[in-house]
Enzyme design. Structure first.
Site, PDB file in Angstrom:
ATOM      1  N   GLY A 104       0.920  -1.259  -0.023  1.00 10.61           N
ATOM      2  CA  GLY A 104       0.134  -0.101  -0.068  1.00 10.61           C
ATOM      3  C   GLY A 104       0.755   1.258   0.090  1.00 10.61           C
ATOM      4  CB  SER A 200       3.266  -3.615  -3.803  1.00 11.42           C
ATOM      5  OG  SER A 200       2.743  -2.474  -4.369  1.00 11.42           O
ATOM      6  CE1 TYR A 201       6.332   2.449   0.440  1.00 12.39           C
ATOM      7  CE2 TYR A 201       5.814   1.315   2.772  1.00 12.39           C
ATOM      8  CZ  TYR A 201       6.603   2.285   2.045  1.00 12.39           C
ATOM      9  OH  TYR A 201       7.192   3.103   2.526  1.00 12.39           O
ATOM     10  CG  HIS A 457       1.051  -4.543  -8.831  1.00 18.19           C
ATOM     11  ND1 HIS A 457       2.275  -4.166  -8.683  1.00 18.19           N
ATOM     12  CD2 HIS A 457       0.629  -4.328  -7.442  1.00 18.19           C
ATOM     13  CE1 HIS A 457       2.744  -3.594  -7.461  1.00 18.19           C
ATOM     14  NE2 HIS A 457       1.449  -3.723  -6.831  1.00 18.19           N
TER      15      HIS A 457
END
Length: 483
Positions: A104, A200-201, A457
């Site tokens: 996020g 991702s984050y 992703h």
């Protein structure tokens, strides 16, 4: 899942029901008060049994055990993190423990990792029930989905100021405390091999937590048996991630030559706030050149409403990469899975079965927290120094990239990893799954890099079979199959 400080700034123009402030919990559940009285960790069969999931509404019969609930990580603030454990189908007592984190910052591992990527269940279109995911990673490992930090998903804090000032450091500290105390509750996992994974984050969360565990082990009489970690489409380094992202847009014909050269010449990818000229150029690219695509998989269709319109307008991308609200539909084989999760996890009977939302916080469960993301005030500019530390510590490290993601694209990851200047052990080659090229890989001294062909992703959402093969090879510590 991405939102990213130090990464692309994506703002959905239609927030719908996701504009939810994760305010403080009003009370602490009774079972948590008992645990706090025991020092926050407690332990023993009674606490474990209290967290047992008998069955989720609409769930098919399964042979594996499930547990979920809260672990208080900070008594003074009343911060408690929510987890969901799905044990392995086969021989759970001998299988490793894999802890999955979504990024996020502000997005739920229950919404994404558990419900549309690597977990054993998928949610049907009406949100009325579940069906089995035959490519679930708990076919070969015990999976622990952690919603972190407090304010994400069902996790909460009784100190509302926590949600207005959070970041990388507290996330790593709280996640470490969670793991220590969770293992007190589930002592059979204390000597088990442990691996971390995420996307991702979580390219920040996972290495930062790994470093915290290594530091904890150095002074603990009861070390956590951490063996390694893997991250996908991972936010890694501000400058090289941004440079690689713009390069990807250009090389995949998403932007014109003129826009590419303007972005390269006017944007300082190391800064958190860009010049007006850079912002204007990126806005032009977004509004005039990208078109109505899902940037998380540039070749996938969007989620359409019944009237044929899309659920939201396309996302905006800001440079340089930094946290952003990511409220959007996921595309893939079914681009509307996020909608199904929100319908399912807001059901009172589902929350009761999960032992979740026990404080009756007056907001809807959402896949991502805009408020937490907006107030993310602590981020590492680069994770590369942590990679160097953990390579030296001897951890198994794999980094993978779905190659049709334009948010944290494969070029960004390759540019970032190149800065480590690692020696090559096994040169670049195609790897296979079911006689098809699953992607490409190269094995370095201390790190393995792999691409997943045609994946967006969220790699396990788009290419579940290939993702499972990737995971199996990672656990075995073996190169991906050459044939």
């Amino acid at each position: 899942m991405v939102m990213a400080k130090g990464k692309i700034f994506v703002v959905s123009m239609v927030i719908l029901t996701l504009v939810v402030v994760h305010v403080c919990a009003i009370a602490t559940p009774l079972h948590e008060l008992k645990k706090q009285a025991q020092g926050g960790g407690g332990g023993g069969e009674e606490e474990e049994e209290a967290d047992r999931i008998l069955a989720l509404p609409g769930q098919p019969k399964v042979s594996f055990q499930q547990f979920s609930g809260y672990v208080t990580v900070n008594e003074a603030a009343g911060r408690a993190l929510f987890y969901w454990l799905t044990e392995s189908f086969q021989n759970p007592l001998s299988q490793p423990l894999v802890i999955w984190l979504n990024g996020g910052p502000g997005c739920s591992s229950v919404a994404y990792g558990a419900s549309e990527e690597i977990g054993p269940f998928r949610i049907n279109k009406s949100g009325s029930g579940l069906y089995l995911n035959k490519f679930s990673w708990n076919t070969v490992a015990n999976l622990l989905f952690l919603e972190t930090p407090a304010g994400v998903g069902f996790s909460y804090s009784n100190r509302s100021s926590d949600l207005l000032d959070t970041g990388d450091l507290r996330t790593a500290e709280d996640s470490l405390q969670f793991l220590i105390r969770w293992m007190d509750r589930f002592p059979r996992y204390k000597s088990r091999e442990v691996y971390l994974a995420g996307e991702s984050y979580a390219g920040h969360y996972v290495p930062q937590l790994a470093r915290a565990i290594v530091a904890y082990n150095a002074k603990s009489k009861h070390p956590i048996n951490l063996k390694g970690f893997m991250v996908g489409n991972a936010v890694t380094d501000n400058y090289y991630d941004n440079l690689g992202t713009v390069t990807y847009w250009w090389s995949h014909a998403m932007i014109s030559d003129r826009t590419y050269h303007q972005l390269i010449s006017t944007c300082d990818f190391t800064q958190q706030k860009e010049s007006n000229q850079c912002e204007t150029t990126y806005s032009y690219a977004m509004d005039q050149e990208f078109g109505n695509i899902d940037q998380y998989n540039i070749y996938a269709p969007p989620c359409n409403n019944s009237d044929g319109s899309t659920s939201s307008t396309r996302h905006k991308i800001r440079l340089p990469h930094r946290p952003h609200p990511i409220f959007r539909q996921i595309s893939g084989y079914d681009p509307c899975t996020e909608k199904y999760a929100e319908a399912y996890y807001n059901r009172p009977d589902v929350q009761k079965a999960l032992h979740a939302n026990t404080t009756k916080i007056p907001y809807k469960w959402t896949a991502c927290s805009e408020e937490l993301n907006r107030n993310w005030n602590d981020t590492d500019v680069s994770i590369l120094p942590i990679y160097r530390e953990l390579i030296a510590a001897g951890l198994r490290i794999w980094v993978f990239s779905g190659d049709v993601d334009s948010v944290v694209p494969v070029t960004a990851t390759r540019y970032s990893l190149a800065q480590l200047k690692l020696s090559t052990k096994v040169p670049w080659y195609p790897w296979y799954v079911k006689r098809q090229v699953g992607g490409w890989t190269e094995v370095y001294e201390g790190l393995t890099f792999a691409t997943v062909r045609g994946a967006g992703h969220e790699v396990p959402l788009f290419k579940p079979r290939a993702a499972l093969q990737l995971f199996k090879s990672f656990l075995r510590g073996e190169p991906l199959p050459k044939s």
